[in-house]
Design an enzyme around this catalytic site. Structure first.
Site: not given
Ligand code: FEO
Length: 398
Positions: A28, A82, A84, A86, A148, A167, A195, A226
């Site tokens: 993104h 989370h 999001e 991903d 976040h 994250d 990051y 991640h």
């Molecule tokens: Fe905030 Fe890895 O997504």
């Protein structure tokens, strides 16, 4: 090097079952030159539990890794730390395939998943501090709102001292190595910093709150969503986060500039020379040559932002408008700034950069240096003086 789709053992009962996205170069708008991983974790407790899922195209990869240790249909619970995409892109398919008894998320997570998928996934909301028994193991949920996203939460397993941190403490780094202690330390730090700068910097107050929340816990291993997993040396990444969240002034100047006919480029060299003359570290980056996410990583660990722009059609150079718009959103605190640039007939671009720094609450540490067309030696001297003034102020506050 293993390329088979196997789970990776973290403890006797916990496995990494995520996916490796080596080809990703843009997350993104964040330049991911080393790709990334989407981490998911399988807990082989009495109630078999999956923590997070992966980006939608990697669903089968995650499933194959799970199947390498257990029939996926035996999963009882799924936790979504989370929302999001991903980490939830394949959540609906996973629920459909696995048919778990329960899916857990924070109360904001339930709302966000509804807004993403527009179907009833049967998600149960869990509250701050609530625990769920997995039989012989326990998961306690720790809300980390705006770390976040509003839905974000960690979960903690006390029996094995594991913190599942979504994250938090992550990085975009695809590697065949799963554990941080097997990765080259400077690569680890630079990617963790990048990051932090690009994903977490605006939420530094929440990072401090989250660290305080987990400070009393015994944590042997941090399992982010991640990049590599932190075992043996969890304090290393926690100390980095404390440093970055504090946003104290750093004795390093970042010069970001662009140029049309090498005039502002020559001025940038002279500014950097002035900074160095006062024995302060300086990094000069031409905006056109560096992605904004790379500039953000330098910005995180700088104490001064010095911006140089030509004026093009009455505006600051477009690459600088892009970078400054991006950096503004990161809300870095405790910086000083300066401005310089060459122009042809009006110097509106320099005024606009000055206004942009004011909007970012970055006070000027020196008067702007402007030059019509090409700088002569006297103008370059003024640039060196600007660099020295910024460096001296930095030394005074660091
Ligand atoms: Fe905030 Fe890895 O997504």
């Amino acid at each position: 090097m293993s390329t088979s789709l196997s789970a990776v053992r973290v403890t006797d009962d916990v496995y990494w079952v995520g996916a490796i996205d080596r080809d990703l170069r843009d997350f993104h708008g964040y330049e991911t030159e080393h790709g990334t991983t989407y981490n998911a974790y399988l807990i082989l407790a009495d109630k078999v539990t999956l923590i997070d899922t992966v980006r939608e195209p990697f669903f089968e990869e995650m499933l194959a890794r799970i199947a390498s240790v257990i029939d996926p249909a035996r999963i009882d619970y799924i936790v979504s730390n989370h929302s999001e995409l991903d980490h939830t892109g394949c959540l609906p398919q996973t629920i459909e395939r696995v048919r778990p008894d329960k899916v857990f998320a924070s109360s904001n997570g339930v709302k966000t998943l509804d807004a993403h998928f527009h179907r009833d996934l049967g998600v149960t909301a869990v509250a701050e501090g609530e625990s769920v028994s997995l039989g012989n193991r326990t998961l306690t949920f720790i809300e980390t709102r705006m770390l976040h996203w509003p839905d974000s939460m960690f979960c903690y397993m006390p029996e094995e001292e594991l913190l599942f941190s979504q994250d938090g403490f992550g990085m975009h780094l695809a590697s065949d190595e799963r554990f941080a202690d097997t990765i080259e330390p400077s690569l680890l730090r630079s990617q963790a910093a990048k990051y932090y700068a690009n994903i977490l910097l605006p939420f530094s107050p929440m990072v401090k709150i989250a660290i305080e929340k987990v400070r009393g816990l015994r944590i042997a291993t941090i399992l982010p969503d991640h990049g590599p997993l932190w075992r043996n040396d969890v304090s290393r990444v926690v100390e980095w986060y404390e440093l970055w969240a504090a946003q104290k002034p750093v004795p390093k100047a970042l010069v970001v500039y662009d140029t049309m006919w090498r005039s502002t480029d020559a001025m940038a060299d002279a500014v950097a020379e002035g900074v160095r003359a006062e024995s302060v570290e300086v990094q000069a980056l031409r905006a056109r040559n560096h992605h904004r996410s790379r500039i953000a990583a330098e910005y995180l660990e700088s104490g001064a932002l010095i911006v140089g722009t030509p004026t093009l059609n009455g505006c600051m150079f477009p690459t600088l408008a892009d970078v400054l718009s991006y950096l503004k959103g990161l809300k870095r605190k405790n910086l000083i700034g300066a401005v310089f640039g060459s122009y042809g007939w009006n110097g509106e671009g320099i005024v606009q950069v000055k206004d942009a720094l004011a909007a970012m609450k970055i006070p000027l540490a020196a008067e702007p240096v402007t030059v019509q067309y090409v700088p002569d030696e006297a103008a370059l001297d003024r640039c060196r003086t600007l660099g020295r003034e910024v460096a001296l102020k930095l030394k005074g506050i660091c």
